[in-house]
Design an enzyme around this catalytic site. Structure first.
Site, short mmCIF file in Angstrom:
data_model
loop_
_atom_site.label_atom_id
_atom_site.label_comp_id
_atom_site.label_asym_id
_atom_site.label_seq_id
_atom_site.Cartn_x
_atom_site.Cartn_y
_atom_site.Cartn_z
N GLU A 197 39.55 28.85 35.37
CA GLU A 197 40.59 27.90 35.76
C GLU A 197 40.34 26.53 35.13
OE1 GLU A 197 41.59 27.85 39.92
OE2 GLU A 197 41.92 30.01 39.97
N TYR A 244 48.27 33.69 42.57
CA TYR A 244 48.18 34.06 43.99
C TYR A 244 49.57 34.02 44.60
CZ TYR A 244 43.09 33.66 43.77
OH TYR A 244 41.77 33.84 43.47
N GLU A 272 42.36 37.12 38.66
CA GLU A 272 42.45 36.68 40.06
C GLU A 272 43.90 36.84 40.51
OE1 GLU A 272 40.74 32.99 41.48
OE2 GLU A 272 39.15 33.07 39.97
N GLN A 291 39.48 38.98 47.28
CA GLN A 291 38.19 39.35 46.72
C GLN A 291 37.68 40.61 47.41
OE1 GLN A 291 35.43 36.04 46.59
NE2 GLN A 291 36.92 34.72 45.59
#
Length: 514
Positions: free
Chosen positions: A194, A260, A317, A366
């Site tokens: 990131e 996300y 992610e 996760q």
């Protein structure tokens, strides 16, 4: 008048049933596509909350049964899930992690403060050797994220040499002294995480130049060269994909992308993990389309800048993110895991399958106790979440050959102003030779009825598993009977027609038996 209304109602019911019967899923088995890489089902373990410490690592001295510090029950559950890949040590944590703090006798390792996640002590008990012990116990591949935020090109290069070196260099002898003679097998190595945000707040052009500089010094034996990963875009931003694919050439195999999903669509005030209205349910599930759109745009960019299709996309992610669980440390990212999360995962799988030509790896955030976890633990107990069961249903798609699957007359699911397709389908030819079909009915209230065809004919039967529950926020909790567990599912063709009946808010994965 009453008789007329009843007659009208009966007509409407018949009409709805007729429409449902017209829904058809057609699989084109004679048009094989790219392989669905098993690493699309990868996992992510960060030094965050109890995601590693307590959740997986208890130390060799613990009374909780373990193998060299790793919990036996957690490792067994993850092995049963056929976890193909683990990403470590972060996440944001990676860009403050210095690998030398995590080698040598654990009693002599420095204690730091985890400034990103909760401000708690980090004793570095889990370092390089412990991580590779975990992936070797799992039979998984290793993805290591190097520190570009507070590290140096020398540090990144020497970590790689420490892990892969074969000669008698001092750094290799140090690894041997620390208990590992044979080099570690590393499959992926990323520079930074990131980098647009917690990894340094960089511009893509600056990062591209930095990557070119650092990557110059990444050297390994030819037979143990990992794929090298650049930190790419976030959410719907594809600017990074364009800049990186235009400007980096050496030691560059793929671009990492993150996205996300929040019920409200906002990072601040995301919404609760349980006890939510149906508007939050559809809001979450409908947002998966943004990922589909982003990957479609990324593929157009890459096809222009990389026509040889050398570069891969790693969605390393992804997952649900809700407001912190009341009473928990906000920095530990503890949240409940419900049926909604299972459907969210399955819809992600379908998107990744559809883009399998470029998407060769993804990592849900996760593995344990953090965000959209597979497993939740408390002391010596554990529970398998709905997301775990979604991953388990889709294991036949690991390294399967993708097949086109289209839905005719797909019903629309609508709540308020938000709408989405009611059904989603994916198909593939598994390594065992069987044809598998995955189906999701996103409608929280209405069951779906559909016919299944392979080409122009109907299969004789299907057999597989169904995942559903009575409530949108059904969950599996420690000390209570599990509410979300797979159930057997099968159907037989009648008069040359195979009909599948999907409950509301359900996932079905079946193998075609004949």
């Amino acid at each position: 008048m009453k008789k007329q209304l009843l007659a009208l109602a009966a007509t409407l019911v018949v009409g709805v049933q007729a429409l449902a019967a017209d829904v058809k899923v057609v699989v084109s088995a004679d048009q094989p596509g790219p392989v669905i890489h098993r690493n699309i089902y990868g996992q992510f373990a960060e030094h965050l909350g109890t995601g590693i410490y307590e959740g997986m690592w208890v130390g060799p001295e613990s009374k909780i049964p373990n193998v060299r510090g790793w919990r036996k029950d957690v490792v067994a559950a993850l092995k049963d899930l056929k976890v193909p890949l683990v990403r470590w040590p972060g996440g944001c944590f990676a860009d403050e992690y210095h690998w030398r703090d995590g080698i040598g006798p654990r009693s002599k390792r420095p204690v730091k403060v985890n400034t990103h996640w909760g401000g708690v002590p980090e004793n570095n008990a889990v370092g390089t050797h412990e991580f590779f012990d975990l992936v070797e116990q799992l039979g998984a591949e290793a993805y290591v994220n190097a520190n570009m935020g507070t590290g140096s090109p020398q540090e990144a290069a020497e970590w790689l040499e420490y892990m892969t070196g074969e000669g008698n260099a001092t750094i290799v002898e140090q690894r041997r002294k620390n208990g590992r003679d044979k080099p570690f097998r590393i499959h992926y190595y990323a520079l930074g995480n990131e980098t647009w945000g917690c990894g340094g707040n960089m511009r893509p052009e600056y990062y591209a130049d930095l990557y070119r500089h650092w990557a110059t010094f990444l050297k390994t034996p030819a037979h143990n060269r990992p794929k090298f990963i650049a930190s790419g875009g976030n959410d719907t931003d594809t600017t990074w994909t364009d800049v990186l694919s235009k400007n980096i050439r050496h030691n560059f195999d793929g671009i990492a992308h993150h996205a996300y999903t929040f019920p409200t669509g906002r990072f601040e005030g995301k919404g609760p993990a349980a006890g939510f209205p149906e508007s939050d349910w559809i809001s979450m599930l409908s947002q998966v389309k943004k990922i589909d759109d982003t990957l479609a745009k990324s593929r157009v960019i890459l096809d222009k800048n990389d026509p040889a299709k050398r570069l891969e996309v790693y969605f390393d992610e992804w997952g649900s993110w809700y407001d912190p669980e009341p009473g928990s440390n906000p920095g530990f990212l503890v949240q409940r895991n419900t049926l909604r999360d299972a459907l969210l995962a399955a819809l992600h799988f379908h998107v990744f399958h559809a883009h399998a030509e470029r998407v060769k790896m993804s990592n849900v955030a996760q593995m344990v106790n953090v965000l959209q976890a597979m497993i939740l633990t408390s002391k010596d107990k554990l529970v398998l979440t709905p997301t775990y069961h979604a991953f388990k249903l889709y294991t036949p798609f690991q390294d399967a050959t993708s097949l086109p699957a289209r839905i005719e007359n797909n019903p629309v699911y609508k709540v308020g102003a938000t709408e989405m397709p009611g059904l989603s389908a994916t198909a593939g030819r598994g390594k065992d030779g069987k044809l598998y079909v995955g189906l999701v009915n996103s409608n929280a209230n209405q069951p779906a009825e559909l016919t299944l065809q392979v080409g122009t004919s109907a299969p004789k039967s299907v057999k597989g598993q169904l995942l559903t529950a009575g409530a949108m926020d059904a969950q599996n909790e420690l000390g209570k009977p599990a509410q979300v567990v797979p159930q057997a599912f099968e159907a037989q063709a009648v008069d040359g027609k195979l009909t599948l009946k999907l409950p509301a808010k359900s996932i079905v994965v079946v193998a075609i038996e004949g």
